[in-house]
Design a protein around this motif. Structure first.
Motif, PDB file in Angstrom:
ATOM      1  N   LYS A  67      10.889  -1.507   0.355  1.00 56.97           N
ATOM      2  CA  LYS A  67      10.449  -1.683  -0.916  1.00 56.97           C
ATOM      3  C   LYS A  67      12.098  -1.839  -2.250  1.00 56.97           C
ATOM      4  O   LYS A  67      11.621  -2.699  -3.282  1.00 56.97           O
ATOM      5  CB  LYS A  67       9.282  -0.303  -1.596  1.00 56.97           C
ATOM      6  CG  LYS A  67       7.801  -1.089  -0.475  1.00 56.97           C
ATOM      7  CD  LYS A  67       6.942  -0.407  -1.003  1.00 56.97           C
ATOM      8  CE  LYS A  67       6.712  -1.223  -2.563  1.00 56.97           C
ATOM      9  NZ  LYS A  67       5.164  -0.664  -3.469  1.00 56.97           N
ATOM     10  N   THR A  69       3.215   3.681  -1.631  1.00 52.61           N
ATOM     11  CA  THR A  69       3.488   3.771  -3.099  1.00 52.61           C
ATOM     12  C   THR A  69       4.424   4.929  -3.238  1.00 52.61           C
ATOM     13  O   THR A  69       3.970   5.677  -5.174  1.00 52.61           O
ATOM     14  CB  THR A  69       1.999   3.868  -3.794  1.00 52.61           C
ATOM     15  OG1 THR A  69       1.233   4.458  -3.614  1.00 52.61           O
ATOM     16  CG2 THR A  69       1.542   2.533  -3.659  1.00 52.61           C
ATOM     17  N   LYS A  70       4.914   6.084  -2.011  1.00 55.09           N
ATOM     18  CA  LYS A  70       4.729   6.981  -2.371  1.00 55.09           C
ATOM     19  C   LYS A  70       6.386   6.574  -3.170  1.00 55.09           C
ATOM     20  O   LYS A  70       7.028   5.759  -3.036  1.00 55.09           O
ATOM     21  CB  LYS A  70       5.226   8.039  -1.039  1.00 55.09           C
ATOM     22  CG  LYS A  70       4.439   8.105  -0.447  1.00 55.09           C
ATOM     23  CD  LYS A  70       3.889   8.950   1.145  1.00 55.09           C
ATOM     24  CE  LYS A  70       3.604   9.494   1.639  1.00 55.09           C
ATOM     25  NZ  LYS A  70       3.467  10.131   2.571  1.00 55.09           N
ATOM     26  N   SER A  71       6.390   8.320  -4.618  1.00 52.76           N
ATOM     27  CA  SER A  71       8.203   7.791  -4.579  1.00 52.76           C
ATOM     28  C   SER A  71       8.901   9.501  -4.321  1.00 52.76           C
ATOM     29  O   SER A  71       8.345   9.697  -2.796  1.00 52.76           O
ATOM     30  CB  SER A  71       7.677   8.937  -5.943  1.00 52.76           C
ATOM     31  OG  SER A  71       7.451  10.139  -5.482  1.00 52.76           O
ATOM     32  N   LYS A  74       0.637  -1.536   0.035  1.00 51.92           N
ATOM     33  CA  LYS A  74       0.197   0.029   0.323  1.00 51.92           C
ATOM     34  C   LYS A  74       0.817   1.207  -0.010  1.00 51.92           C
ATOM     35  O   LYS A  74       0.876   3.003  -0.157  1.00 51.92           O
ATOM     36  CB  LYS A  74      -1.133   0.201   1.449  1.00 51.92           C
ATOM     37  CG  LYS A  74      -2.124  -0.496   1.474  1.00 51.92           C
ATOM     38  CD  LYS A  74      -3.058  -1.184   2.545  1.00 51.92           C
ATOM     39  CE  LYS A  74      -4.006  -1.609   2.308  1.00 51.92           C
ATOM     40  NZ  LYS A  74      -4.811  -1.644   3.446  1.00 51.92           N
TER      41      LYS A  74
END
Length: 298
Positions: A185, A167-169, A165
């Motif tokens: 990640k 998903t930030k760059s 969940k």
């Protein structure tokens, strides 16, 4: 044995990578920093002792429990940290069961007039709970409450992070916690530390995770662990495809996961044995027993 430098840094979700960073006394500052992003103010950790990550039940029929990292703070709290790579139908049952081992460990030190210290189970999940598919909350803290939703017991806590969940760059990271999740990640994708990670703790992390600093033996352990991680995903993906085709997704998925995990571990054990690695190291990184390894190789 020499390996080509396919990556600059290790992937933290591999068994070897996670244990190297979070499971050794020399790198405990990294574990402390990560845990403190999850813990309430009154349980912030100053120092920990890394303990053996293996427990045995009190009878021959009890299951063995091996954690990716297990430590105890100077004030007594115990922390078990686990990576879970694939969902399965009974994830919550073993999670609760294994949390009882540190409680039993305390009971051996005195009588029941002694107070138990807090036990935390931290699960870094490389999947999303089936009943959480439609919400965006990735951090879950689970405690024992009574029927009025009031806290019943405050010394057993479960913290779960649903990593998919996140998903930030890199340019969207706002907090120290964000940075840890991002590196869990994506660490293996970097060729150099990003400028937005100036903190000393992350400088240490990039140093510890640099594959160029590994011995040949550590290279062998890491790349075997990486193969296990990638093969596991291949097994799950194949299972999902077969499940959709045959209309029995869940059963096939669970069976394939379990069969694939065992097969991959056996293959890794054979390669590690052939490379001359000690049986105790093979057992640690494959979670097979020495007897299973000897029988497999013979």
């Amino acid at each position: 044995m020499v390996f080509p430098w396919r990556d600059k840094y290790i992937h933290l979700l591999t068994d070897f990578g996670f244990k190297r960073v979070f499971g050794t006394e020399s790198n405990k500052a990294l574990l402390i920093d990560f845990l403190n992003t999850l813990l309430p103010v009154h349980h912030q950790i100053q120092d920990v002792t890394i303990k053996t990550p293996e427990f045995f039940g009190n009878s021959l029929v009890n299951r063995r429990a091996i954690f990716d990292s297990y430590c105890q703070s100077t004030t007594g709290e115990r922390f078990m940290v686990e990576i879970k790579k694939a969902d399965h139908n009974f994830f919550k049952d073993p999670s609760v069961y294994y949390a009882t081992f540190p409680i039993q460990e305390q009971a051996q030190q005195g009588n029941w007039h002694d107070q138990l210290t807090v036990v935390y189970t931290v699960g870094i999940l490389d999947f999303i709970f089936n009943d959480h598919k439609h919400d965006s909350e990735l951090l879950h803290v689970v405690e024992l409450n009574n029927q009025h939703c009031e806290l019943f017991y405050d010394k057993l806590k479960f913290i779960y992070i649903e990593l998919p969940k996140f998903t930030k760059s890199v340019d969207q990271l706002e907090t120290h916690f964000d940075k840890w999740l991002f590196l869990l990640k994506h660490l293996g994708e970097f060729k150099a530390p990003p400028e937005s990670f100036p903190e000393d703790v992350f400088a240490q992390l990039f140093e510890v995770a640099d594959i160029a600093n590994f011995s040949p033996k550590e290279q062998a352990l890491y790349y075997d662990s990486l193969k296990v991680y990638r093969d596991m995903y291949s097994v799950v993906e194949t299972c999902i495809q077969e499940g959709f085709k045959q209309g029995r997704l869940e059963g096939l998925k669970q069976a394939a996961i379990e069969q694939g995990k065992l097969k991959v571990k056996q293959q890794v054990a054979k390669r590690m044995k052939a490379a001359g690695l000690p049986l105790k190291d093979i057992a640690q990184y494959t979670e097979l027993s020495v007897d299973e390894i000897n029988h497999l190789i013979s």
